[in-house]
Design a protein around this motif. Structure first.
Motif, PDB file in Angstrom:
ATOM      1  N   PRO A 196       7.311  -8.135   1.742  1.00 34.44           N
ATOM      2  CA  PRO A 196       6.896  -9.369   1.061  1.00 34.44           C
ATOM      3  C   PRO A 196       7.394 -10.633   1.764  1.00 34.44           C
ATOM      4  N   MET A 197       8.567 -10.582   2.346  1.00 36.47           N
ATOM      5  CA  MET A 197       9.091 -11.754   3.044  1.00 36.47           C
ATOM      6  C   MET A 197       8.305 -12.029   4.325  1.00 36.47           C
ATOM      7  N   GLU A 198       7.935 -10.981   5.034  1.00 34.00           N
ATOM      8  CA  GLU A 198       7.156 -11.156   6.255  1.00 34.00           C
ATOM      9  C   GLU A 198       5.791 -11.742   5.940  1.00 34.00           C
ATOM     10  N   GLU A 199       5.160 -11.303   4.876  1.00 36.27           N
ATOM     11  CA  GLU A 199       3.854 -11.837   4.480  1.00 36.27           C
ATOM     12  C   GLU A 199       3.976 -13.316   4.121  1.00 36.27           C
ATOM     13  N   GLY A 200       5.041 -13.682   3.448  1.00 33.84           N
ATOM     14  CA  GLY A 200       5.236 -15.086   3.074  1.00 33.84           C
ATOM     15  C   GLY A 200       5.419 -15.968   4.293  1.00 33.84           C
ATOM     16  N   GLU A 201       6.147 -15.481   5.291  1.00 31.59           N
ATOM     17  CA  GLU A 201       6.354 -16.246   6.524  1.00 31.59           C
ATOM     18  C   GLU A 201       5.052 -16.423   7.285  1.00 31.59           C
ATOM     19  N   LYS A 202       4.219 -15.378   7.328  1.00 32.11           N
ATOM     20  CA  LYS A 202       2.935 -15.476   8.022  1.00 32.11           C
ATOM     21  C   LYS A 202       2.028 -16.485   7.329  1.00 32.11           C
ATOM     22  N   ASN A 203       1.994 -16.442   6.001  1.00 32.24           N
ATOM     23  CA  ASN A 203       1.132 -17.360   5.255  1.00 32.24           C
ATOM     24  C   ASN A 203       1.608 -18.796   5.387  1.00 32.24           C
ATOM     25  N   ASN A 243      14.465   3.632   7.832  1.00 31.34           N
ATOM     26  CA  ASN A 243      13.741   2.549   8.512  1.00 31.34           C
ATOM     27  C   ASN A 243      12.455   2.192   7.764  1.00 31.34           C
ATOM     28  N   VAL A 244      11.778   3.198   7.214  1.00 28.86           N
ATOM     29  CA  VAL A 244      10.555   2.943   6.448  1.00 28.86           C
ATOM     30  C   VAL A 244      10.884   2.160   5.183  1.00 28.86           C
ATOM     31  N   ILE A 245      11.970   2.533   4.529  1.00 25.66           N
ATOM     32  CA  ILE A 245      12.385   1.825   3.310  1.00 25.66           C
ATOM     33  C   ILE A 245      12.715   0.370   3.628  1.00 25.66           C
ATOM     34  N   ASP A 246      13.434   0.134   4.718  1.00 29.80           N
ATOM     35  CA  ASP A 246      13.764  -1.240   5.104  1.00 29.80           C
ATOM     36  C   ASP A 246      12.513  -2.044   5.448  1.00 29.80           C
TER      37      ASP A 246
END
Length: 64
Positions: free
Chosen positions: A49-56, A40-43
């Motif tokens: 990076p994708m979550e950060e891009g969506e937030k930005n 779960n930590v690896i996932d």
């Protein structure tokens, strides 16, 4: 010139061995972490990076 300087240093041969041991221990610790890490930590790290891009992109969007 540098060769003569390095030859005059006492115990100069021990430093490459120390460097190799430090690298090898770091490599072994990293391998141990990779094989024992929770999936779960690896996932979560993989998707970070994708979550950060969506937030930005959402924060930069102009309201209509």
């Amino acid at each position: 010139m540098y060769k003569n300087i390095l030859q005059n240093i006492d115990n100069i041969a021990v430093w490459p061995v120390i460097s190799f041991v430090i690298f090898f221990l770091f490599f072994l610790c990293l391998l141990w972490w990779v094989f024992t890490a929770d999936r779960n930590v690896i996932d979560k790290l993989k998707n970070l990076p994708m979550e950060e891009g969506e937030k930005n992109s959402l924060s930069n969007a102009k309201p209509e």
